[in-house]
Each structure stands twice: as C-alpha cells, then as structure tokens.
Scaffold this motif. Structure first.
Motif, mmCIF file in Angstrom:
data_model
loop_
_atom_site.group_PDB
_atom_site.id
_atom_site.type_symbol
_atom_site.label_atom_id
_atom_site.label_comp_id
_atom_site.label_asym_id
_atom_site.label_seq_id
_atom_site.Cartn_x
_atom_site.Cartn_y
_atom_site.Cartn_z
ATOM 1 N N ARG A 71 0.828 -1.222 0.000
ATOM 2 C CA ARG A 71 0.000 0.000 0.000
ATOM 3 C C ARG A 71 0.860 1.269 0.000
ATOM 4 O O ARG A 71 0.636 2.196 0.767
ATOM 5 C CB ARG A 71 -0.968 -0.015 1.161
ATOM 6 N N SER A 73 1.972 4.713 -1.351
ATOM 7 C CA SER A 73 1.189 5.761 -2.009
ATOM 8 C C SER A 73 1.777 6.117 -3.372
ATOM 9 O O SER A 73 2.957 5.881 -3.645
ATOM 10 C CB SER A 73 1.132 7.013 -1.129
ATOM 11 N N ASN A 74 0.934 6.722 -4.180
ATOM 12 C CA ASN A 74 1.366 7.137 -5.510
ATOM 13 C C ASN A 74 2.489 8.173 -5.410
ATOM 14 O O ASN A 74 3.443 8.134 -6.185
ATOM 15 C CB ASN A 74 0.168 7.705 -6.283
ATOM 16 N N GLN A 75 2.405 9.098 -4.450
ATOM 17 C CA GLN A 75 3.439 10.115 -4.275
ATOM 18 C C GLN A 75 4.770 9.484 -3.888
ATOM 19 O O GLN A 75 5.825 9.887 -4.368
ATOM 20 C CB GLN A 75 3.014 11.151 -3.225
ATOM 21 N N GLN A 76 4.723 8.472 -3.037
ATOM 22 C CA GLN A 76 5.957 7.777 -2.658
ATOM 23 C C GLN A 76 6.565 7.081 -3.878
ATOM 24 O O GLN A 76 7.780 7.072 -4.046
ATOM 25 C CB GLN A 76 5.681 6.744 -1.564
#
Length: 190
Positions: A71, A73-76
C-alpha cells in the motif's frame, strides 16, 4: 458470495507473492507483513529494481505487485521513480564496464524500458514524475554554474539534459502540454 471469492483470491495472491519475494531475496515473509517496516519496504523495492534480470517488464511487474501489497502511495512511488531515474542516469554517465545494466531499473538506451518502469504508478499521472525530473535537472545546472571551470561537456550538464529528456517522455505519455513546453523552455535555456 462474490465478495468472498475476491477476498479469497486476493489473500491467496498475497501469500503467493510474499512467498516469492521471501524466496527471491532470502528474507522472512512475515517481516513483509509488519506495517512499521517502511524502510524495509523501500529497500525491498530497490532490491527488486537492482535484481539481475534480462526482462525489465518482469522486474517492474514484480515491483508493482509489491507496491500494491504494501500500500505504498502514488506520491511515494513518484519520488522513488525520480530517485531511481536519477541514480540510473548517473550510473550510465560513469560508463563503468563492470556495471551491468541488467541490475538497473531500466535500460537508459531503450526508452520503451523507461516507459515500462514508470508504469509502476497506480494512477498514471506521469506528469508528476516529469515535474520532479525537471526540478532535479535544475539542481544539476545550479551545481554546474558553481564550478570554476564551466566546460559545456560537463557530466552535470549531460545529466541535466538526460533528465529533461526523460521528463519530456513522462509529459508525452500523460499528454501534458504545459510540461512539454516547460521542458522545451529549459532546453532552450541550456
């Protein structure tokens, strides 16, 4: 009943993938379930990128499954992709004959390999990668301008240009006209 089937399928898939990761990297699969292991997650993803493989799509699919399971994140993922892009291009600049590109997240001499690499994002907002690559490229120009001797064949300028090329690829893949214009403005500035 359909909900239970999907949940069962997801559980089976997760167990299978965790066992594959643990076998591949010789780590305990239970450690992958620990939600407090953020650094381990990053390290595992980086290990997947550096895993020797002649098949970049296979490596990326494996990383994509892991990112979803953890899970992340897209930003990570954007930050990870930008970081790995920068490091890969730096390695390519060194032109070390002992550094096998099969250990890299993508082949810098094959733009399709990079497209596969950025497809790791869940939401296909490649413009976020492009924007960060442009920012990172500006840092190389700033470092170049601080040098006493500003040779136009400087590795810093070459890295800036390479990052702009990859940013352009990201903006084209997301049909982001502002980003394409931004890259062209930076290129004209150079």
């Amino acid at each position: 009943m359909g909900i239970n089937l999907v949940s069962s399928y997801e559980i089976i898939l997760r167990v299978f993938l965790l066992s594959e990761y643990s076998r591949l990297f010789r780590i305990d699969s239970s450690s992958l379930l620990n939600t407090n292991a953020q650094n381990d997650e990053w390290n595992l993803l980086k290990r997947i990128f550096s895993y020797p493989s002649s098949s970049f799509p296979t490596k990326i699919k494996l990383a994509e499954y892991l990112a979803k399971q953890l899970r992340i994140s897209n930003q990570q993922l954007v930050e990870l992709i930008v970081d790995q892009t920068d490091k890969t291009l730096e390695r390519c600049q060194k032109n070390d004959p002992t550094d096998d590109y099969h250990h890299w997240p993508f082949d810098p001499n094959n733009i399709e390999s990079y497209r596969q690499f950025i497809s790791l994002l869940y939401e296909k907002n490649y413009d976020a990668i492009g924007k960060q690559l442009v920012e990172k490229s500006q840092l190389y120009e700033d470092q170049f301008l601080e040098l006493d001797s500003q040779d136009v064949s400087s590795p810093l300028l070459r890295l800036r240009i390479e990052l702009l090329i990859y940013a352009h690829t990201c903006f084209i893949n997301s049909c982001h006209m502002e980003g394409i214009c931004l890259v062209l403005d930076h290129a004209r500035h150079i």
